[in-house]
Enzyme design. Structure first.
Site, PDB file in Angstrom:
ATOM      1  N   SER A 192      56.629  25.202  19.004  1.00 54.35           N
ATOM      2  CA  SER A 192      55.176  25.301  19.200  1.00 54.35           C
ATOM      3  C   SER A 192      54.734  26.511  20.002  1.00 54.35           C
ATOM      4  O   SER A 192      53.616  27.000  19.815  1.00 54.35           O
ATOM      5  CB  SER A 192      54.653  24.016  19.848  1.00 54.35           C
TER       6      SER A 192
ATOM      7  N   GLU B  51      38.178  22.910  27.502  1.00 50.76           N
ATOM      8  CA  GLU B  51      38.958  22.442  28.640  1.00 50.76           C
ATOM      9  C   GLU B  51      40.355  23.042  28.502  1.00 50.76           C
ATOM     10  O   GLU B  51      40.776  23.375  27.391  1.00 50.76           O
ATOM     11  CB  GLU B  51      39.056  20.911  28.622  1.00 50.76           C
TER      12      GLU B  51
ATOM     13  N   LYS C   1      48.078  26.973  19.216  1.00 55.71           N
ATOM     14  CA  LYS C   1      46.702  26.567  19.539  1.00 55.71           C
ATOM     15  C   LYS C   1      45.640  27.434  18.859  1.00 55.71           C
ATOM     16  O   LYS C   1      44.549  26.984  18.562  1.00 55.71           O
ATOM     17  CB  LYS C   1      46.496  26.576  21.050  1.00 55.71           C
TER      18      LYS C   1
HETATM   19  C1  LIG Z   1      49.418  22.835  24.415  1.00 49.29           C
HETATM   20  C2  LIG Z   1      50.814  22.912  23.953  1.00 49.29           C
HETATM   21  C3  LIG Z   1      51.518  21.768  23.524  1.00 49.29           C
HETATM   22  C4  LIG Z   1      50.952  20.386  23.608  1.00 49.29           C
HETATM   23  O1  LIG Z   1      49.788  20.180  22.858  1.00 49.29           O
HETATM   24  P1  LIG Z   1      49.790  19.440  21.470  1.00 49.29           P
HETATM   25  O2  LIG Z   1      48.353  19.242  21.157  1.00 49.29           O
HETATM   26  O3  LIG Z   1      50.518  18.148  21.639  1.00 49.29           O
HETATM   27  O4  LIG Z   1      50.466  20.322  20.493  1.00 49.29           O
HETATM   28  C5  LIG Z   1      52.797  21.913  23.031  1.00 49.29           C
HETATM   29  N1  LIG Z   1      53.394  23.125  22.987  1.00 49.29           N
HETATM   30  C6  LIG Z   1      52.760  24.245  23.383  1.00 49.29           C
HETATM   31  C7  LIG Z   1      53.482  25.551  23.312  1.00 49.29           C
HETATM   32  C8  LIG Z   1      51.453  24.180  23.888  1.00 49.29           C
HETATM   33  O5  LIG Z   1      50.847  25.304  24.290  1.00 49.29           O
END
Ligand SMILES: *Cc1c(COP(=O)(O)O)cnc(C)c1O
Length: 393
Positions: free
Chosen positions: A377, A111, A89
């Site tokens: 992610s 948000e 993020k």
């Molecule tokens: C916020 C988050 C997501 C989901 O958000 P996307 O916008 O779909 O990427 C996925 N994995 C992690 C680790 C997150 O913090």
């Protein structure tokens, strides 16, 4: 067919900017300026330098040997969990804070659901010395106490959203209301590839560094710039958009999107937006949306707070409808099992969001010679209590 945004802000049938008139000046200001500002040399230099020295990029592309052995294919992990603050993020919040500064904004709102985007926003606001207000559902504030504490420690104000189900969708409504009331000095940092044009495209561009690095790293390791499959979990879709970005127009790359099926697609407790959704408008964009026959938004459910959103970004709605991407839905149980497996096979505890992406290895077979890149992610520290309770460890 194009999989990128067109000049009007659409991906095929999806996208656009469906906003109240009061927001026109803000959104138009962004539409007019985001490309020229982000393309300017001084922006690029500052963005690249912060990604390198503050976020810790490039993140490694790691060959997961034991996982590859178990599933008899070649699996690489793109380690976004190693970014500062523990997830992808921050790539986007760095980009947007630099943009906000150049637009002369001195107040930031955001948000957050699980709190990861709130933390990433509070982080860059501290870095730049800019006031930060994060809207968060009152229910999420209780569920995600560690991230609330991090935001406060970083100097942000966390304002509870008390309407509706008191979760992410309601926090977003509050943030939009704030922006309407503070149109001149405030920039709204949206955390995913959702919202009115230009947000989906802007956020996708900031996250596209993920696939840019994958190309360079694969060339080094495999002698070619593309994988056979690129896999990511989809909440709003920002980590996925970043992982797919440079492969969208390469038909030899199979794109796999993983959504949260919650307790099961047919149980009424899920967040599998593409499969269950119909065309509708949420938070300023036309997309696929979980709704009742008369158009009321359905409450989503997933064990993972980051995937618990009733819509999906317009890019992903288009990837689904056009058939460009393969969409797979994974239940809570499948994701939790995969999260434990990755922890114990590779020594990496993934976020529960990310664990959904790993769960497809049980349902989708790959060939031994194929190269599969999974976008890791985020890290699972924030989810330890959920894992421990679930497995009674
Ligand atoms: C916020 C988050 C997501 C989901 O958000 P996307 O916008 O779909 O990427 C996925 N994995 C992690 C680790 C997150 O913090």
């Amino acid at each position: 067919m194009s999989y990128n945004v067109n000049e009007k802000g659409y991906y095929g049938d999806f996208g656009g900017a469906y906003i109240p008139e009061m927001l026109y000046p803000n959104v138009e200001e962004l539409q007019k300026n985001y490309k020229s500002i982000t393309a300017s040399p001084d922006f690029k230099i500052e963005f690249d330098q912060l990604l390198k020295e503050y976020v810790g990029r490039p993140t490694p592309l790691y060959l997961a040997k034991r996982l590859s052995e178990k599933y008899n294919t070649k699996i690489y992990l793109k380690r976004e969990d190693l970014c500062h603050t523990g997830a992808h993020k921050v790539n986007n919040t760095i980009g947007q804070i630099l943009l906000a500064k150049r637009l002369g904004k001195n107040r930031i709102i955001a948000e957050t659901g699980a709190g990861q985007h709130g933390v990433a926003t509070a982080t860059v606001c501290a870095l730049m010395g800019i006031q930060c207000i994060v809207y968060m559902g009152a229910v999420d504030i209780k569920r995600q106490a560690p991230n609330v504490a991090r935001m406060k420690m970083l100097g942000a104000e966390v304002r509870p959203a008390q309407s509706g189900s008191k979760t992410l969708k309601d926090a977003t409504n509050e943030a939009i209301r704030d922006w309407i009331n503070n149109p001149v000095d405030t920039h709204y940092i949206i955390g995913s590839v959702v919202g009115p044009h230009p947000y989906p495209d802007m956020v996708a561009r900031f996250q596209s560094v993920i696939s840019e690095e994958i190309q360079t790293q694969l060339l080094e390791k495999e002698g070619r710039k593309h994988p056979d499959h690129i896999v990511a979990c989809v909440g709003g879709g920002s980590n996925a958009a970043g992982a797919y970005y440079h492969f969208l127009d390469q038909p030899n790359v199979n794109i796999i999107a993983v959504e949260a099926a919650g307790k099961g697609i047919d149980t009424g407790a899920s967040a599998a937006t593409s499969v269950l959704g119909r065309e509708g408008i949420i938070h300023g964009s036309k997309t696929l949306l979980m709704q009742t026959p008369d158009g009321q938004i359905t409450e989503p459910y997933s064990i993972s707070a980051g995937l618990d959103y009733p819509g999906v970004g317009p890019m992903h709605a288009h990837l689904f409808r056009s058939g460009r991407a393969e969409f797979i839905a994974v239940t809570d149980d499948e994701a939790m099992t995969a999260g434990l497996e990755v922890s114990q096979l590779e020594g990496i505890i993934p976020a529960i969001e990310t664990a959904h992406a790993f769960a497809i290895l049980e349902q989708r077979k790959f060939k031994p010679e194929e190269v599969v890149v999974i976008n890791l992610s985020g890290r699972g520290d924030k989810d330890l209590n959920t894992y421990i309770d679930y497995f009674k460890l």
